[in-house]
Design a protein around this motif. Structure first.
Motif, mmCIF file in Angstrom:
data_model
loop_
_atom_site.group_PDB
_atom_site.id
_atom_site.type_symbol
_atom_site.label_atom_id
_atom_site.label_comp_id
_atom_site.label_asym_id
_atom_site.label_seq_id
_atom_site.Cartn_x
_atom_site.Cartn_y
_atom_site.Cartn_z
ATOM 1 N N THR A 1 1.036 -1.321 0.158
ATOM 2 C CA THR A 1 -0.058 -0.041 -0.352
ATOM 3 C C THR A 1 0.356 0.997 -0.624
ATOM 4 O O THR A 1 2.307 1.108 0.979
ATOM 5 N N ILE A 2 0.536 2.350 -1.256
ATOM 6 C CA ILE A 2 0.514 3.674 -0.765
ATOM 7 C C ILE A 2 0.090 4.303 -0.772
ATOM 8 O O ILE A 2 -1.053 4.544 -1.040
ATOM 9 N N ILE A 3 0.277 5.223 0.004
ATOM 10 C CA ILE A 3 -0.092 6.541 1.122
ATOM 11 C C ILE A 3 -0.380 8.094 0.153
ATOM 12 O O ILE A 3 1.264 8.151 0.276
ATOM 13 N N VAL A 4 -0.931 8.158 -0.616
ATOM 14 C CA VAL A 4 -1.239 9.269 -1.808
ATOM 15 C C VAL A 4 -1.727 10.607 -0.767
ATOM 16 O O VAL A 4 -2.220 10.663 -0.386
ATOM 17 N N ARG A 5 -0.860 12.081 -0.564
ATOM 18 C CA ARG A 5 -1.320 12.620 -0.393
ATOM 19 C C ARG A 5 -1.882 13.959 -0.804
ATOM 20 O O ARG A 5 -1.340 14.125 -1.422
ATOM 21 N N MET A 6 -3.022 14.546 -0.385
ATOM 22 C CA MET A 6 -3.735 15.914 -1.835
ATOM 23 C C MET A 6 -4.443 16.255 -0.724
ATOM 24 O O MET A 6 -4.723 15.198 0.301
ATOM 25 N N ASN A 7 -4.589 17.897 -1.456
ATOM 26 C CA ASN A 7 -5.866 18.197 -0.625
ATOM 27 C C ASN A 7 -7.071 17.687 -1.482
ATOM 28 O O ASN A 7 -7.681 17.086 -2.259
ATOM 29 N N LYS A 8 -7.755 18.162 -0.671
ATOM 30 C CA LYS A 8 -9.824 17.950 -1.087
ATOM 31 C C LYS A 8 -9.862 18.977 -2.587
ATOM 32 O O LYS A 8 -10.181 17.863 -3.571
ATOM 33 N N HIS A 9 -8.883 19.058 -3.034
ATOM 34 C CA HIS A 9 -9.034 19.810 -4.613
ATOM 35 C C HIS A 9 -8.696 18.534 -5.759
ATOM 36 O O HIS A 9 -9.496 18.337 -6.678
ATOM 37 N N GLU A 10 -7.641 18.467 -5.232
ATOM 38 C CA GLU A 10 -7.447 17.375 -6.287
ATOM 39 C C GLU A 10 -7.534 15.946 -5.614
ATOM 40 O O GLU A 10 -8.222 15.321 -7.196
ATOM 41 N N GLN A 11 -8.404 15.591 -4.553
ATOM 42 C CA GLN A 11 -9.101 14.663 -4.743
ATOM 43 C C GLN A 11 -10.075 14.602 -5.324
ATOM 44 O O GLN A 11 -10.476 13.316 -5.984
ATOM 45 N N LYS A 12 -11.059 15.643 -4.998
ATOM 46 C CA LYS A 12 -11.890 15.647 -6.042
ATOM 47 C C LYS A 12 -12.307 15.538 -8.184
ATOM 48 O O LYS A 12 -12.638 14.486 -8.046
ATOM 49 N N ILE A 13 -10.762 16.278 -8.142
ATOM 50 C CA ILE A 13 -10.515 16.049 -9.287
ATOM 51 C C ILE A 13 -10.873 14.721 -10.077
ATOM 52 O O ILE A 13 -10.670 14.138 -10.981
ATOM 53 N N PHE A 14 -9.767 13.681 -8.960
ATOM 54 C CA PHE A 14 -8.687 12.392 -9.507
ATOM 55 C C PHE A 14 -10.352 11.749 -9.276
ATOM 56 O O PHE A 14 -10.123 10.430 -9.717
ATOM 57 N N GLU A 15 -10.906 11.668 -8.214
ATOM 58 C CA GLU A 15 -11.548 10.882 -8.221
ATOM 59 C C GLU A 15 -13.114 10.818 -9.305
ATOM 60 O O GLU A 15 -13.470 10.295 -9.518
ATOM 61 N N MET B 1 -3.710 5.939 -10.685
ATOM 62 C CA MET B 1 -2.621 6.341 -10.946
ATOM 63 C C MET B 1 -1.640 5.023 -11.690
ATOM 64 O O MET B 1 -0.861 5.760 -11.913
ATOM 65 N N LYS B 2 -1.884 4.014 -11.226
ATOM 66 C CA LYS B 2 -0.815 2.880 -11.990
ATOM 67 C C LYS B 2 -1.249 3.387 -13.091
ATOM 68 O O LYS B 2 0.037 3.079 -13.855
ATOM 69 N N GLU B 3 -1.790 3.502 -13.965
ATOM 70 C CA GLU B 3 -1.640 4.470 -15.073
ATOM 71 C C GLU B 3 -1.224 4.998 -15.808
ATOM 72 O O GLU B 3 -0.031 5.229 -16.639
ATOM 73 N N ALA B 4 -0.918 5.949 -14.865
ATOM 74 C CA ALA B 4 -0.353 7.518 -14.830
ATOM 75 C C ALA B 4 1.472 7.613 -14.833
ATOM 76 O O ALA B 4 1.301 7.784 -15.861
ATOM 77 N N LEU B 5 1.497 6.354 -13.867
ATOM 78 C CA LEU B 5 3.015 6.040 -13.778
ATOM 79 C C LEU B 5 3.692 4.948 -14.461
ATOM 80 O O LEU B 5 4.123 5.871 -15.050
ATOM 81 N N TYR B 6 2.915 4.410 -15.344
ATOM 82 C CA TYR B 6 3.106 3.518 -16.660
ATOM 83 C C TYR B 6 3.197 4.312 -17.749
ATOM 84 O O TYR B 6 4.755 4.879 -18.101
ATOM 85 N N LYS B 7 2.554 5.071 -17.571
ATOM 86 C CA LYS B 7 2.959 6.537 -18.894
ATOM 87 C C LYS B 7 3.799 7.613 -19.035
ATOM 88 O O LYS B 7 4.657 7.014 -19.719
ATOM 89 N N ARG B 8 4.083 7.592 -17.371
ATOM 90 C CA ARG B 8 5.504 8.868 -17.572
ATOM 91 C C ARG B 8 6.707 7.730 -17.455
ATOM 92 O O ARG B 8 7.500 8.126 -18.209
#
Length: 74
Positions: free
Chosen positions: A3-17, A31-38
Protein backbone atom coordinates in the motif's frame (compact mmCIF):
# COMPACT_ATOMS: atom_id res chain seq x y z
CA UNK A 1 0.37 -6.43 -2.17
CA UNK A 2 1.83 -3.19 -0.85
CA UNK A 3 0.00 0.00 0.00
CA UNK A 4 1.23 3.48 -0.87
CA UNK A 5 -0.22 6.58 0.74
CA UNK A 6 -0.68 9.61 -1.49
CA UNK A 7 -1.42 12.87 0.25
CA UNK A 8 -3.60 15.34 -1.60
CA UNK A 9 -5.78 18.27 -0.80
CA UNK A 10 -9.57 18.12 -1.18
CA UNK A 11 -9.51 19.84 -4.56
CA UNK A 12 -7.00 17.33 -5.98
CA UNK A 13 -8.93 14.43 -4.49
CA UNK A 14 -12.16 15.65 -6.08
CA UNK A 15 -10.54 16.06 -9.50
CA UNK A 16 -8.85 12.65 -9.39
CA UNK A 17 -11.92 10.82 -8.13
CA UNK A 18 -14.14 12.44 -10.76
CA UNK A 19 -11.67 11.50 -13.46
CA UNK A 20 -11.57 7.89 -12.23
CA UNK A 21 -15.36 7.77 -12.10
CA UNK A 22 -15.57 9.22 -15.61
CA UNK A 23 -13.45 6.30 -16.85
CA UNK A 24 -15.21 3.76 -14.64
CA UNK A 25 -11.94 2.69 -13.01
CA UNK A 26 -10.68 2.69 -9.45
CA UNK A 27 -8.49 5.66 -8.59
CA UNK A 28 -5.60 3.29 -7.81
CA UNK A 29 -5.77 1.93 -11.37
CA UNK A 30 -5.82 5.44 -12.83
CA UNK A 31 -2.76 6.39 -10.79
CA UNK A 32 -0.85 3.24 -11.77
CA UNK A 33 -1.67 3.81 -15.44
CA UNK A 34 -0.48 7.41 -15.19
CA UNK A 35 2.79 6.34 -13.60
CA UNK A 36 3.37 3.62 -16.21
CA UNK A 37 2.70 6.18 -18.96
CA UNK A 38 5.18 8.61 -17.39
CA UNK A 39 7.86 5.92 -17.18
CA UNK A 40 7.19 4.85 -20.77
CA UNK A 41 7.46 8.46 -21.97
CA UNK A 42 10.79 8.94 -20.20
CA UNK A 43 12.19 5.70 -21.65
CA UNK A 44 11.04 6.80 -25.12
CA UNK A 45 12.74 10.18 -24.66
CA UNK A 46 15.96 8.46 -23.58
CA UNK A 47 15.84 6.25 -26.67
CA UNK A 48 15.39 9.33 -28.86
CA UNK A 49 18.30 11.11 -27.14
CA UNK A 50 20.52 8.04 -27.68
CA UNK A 51 19.47 7.85 -31.33
CA UNK A 52 20.14 11.56 -31.86
CA UNK A 53 23.56 11.17 -30.21
CA UNK A 54 24.32 8.29 -32.58
CA UNK A 55 23.33 10.50 -35.52
CA UNK A 56 25.61 13.28 -34.22
CA UNK A 57 28.47 10.80 -33.89
CA UNK A 58 27.76 9.59 -37.42
CA UNK A 59 26.98 6.08 -36.16
CA UNK A 60 23.67 5.75 -38.01
CA UNK A 61 23.17 4.88 -41.64
CA UNK A 62 20.04 6.47 -43.08
CA UNK A 63 18.45 5.10 -46.24
CA UNK A 64 15.46 6.42 -48.12
CA UNK A 65 12.45 4.28 -48.82
CA UNK A 66 13.35 4.26 -52.50
CA UNK A 67 16.93 3.13 -51.77
CA UNK A 68 15.64 0.24 -49.69
CA UNK A 69 13.22 -0.81 -52.42
CA UNK A 70 16.12 -0.87 -54.90
CA UNK A 71 18.32 -2.88 -52.53
CA UNK A 72 15.50 -5.37 -51.99
CA UNK A 73 14.66 -5.35 -55.72
CA UNK A 74 11.04 -4.43 -55.10
Amino acid sequence: MNTIIVRMNKHEQKIFEEYAKMHDKPLSTIMKEALYKRIEDELDKESIRAYEADIQDDEVDVHSHEDMKKQLRL
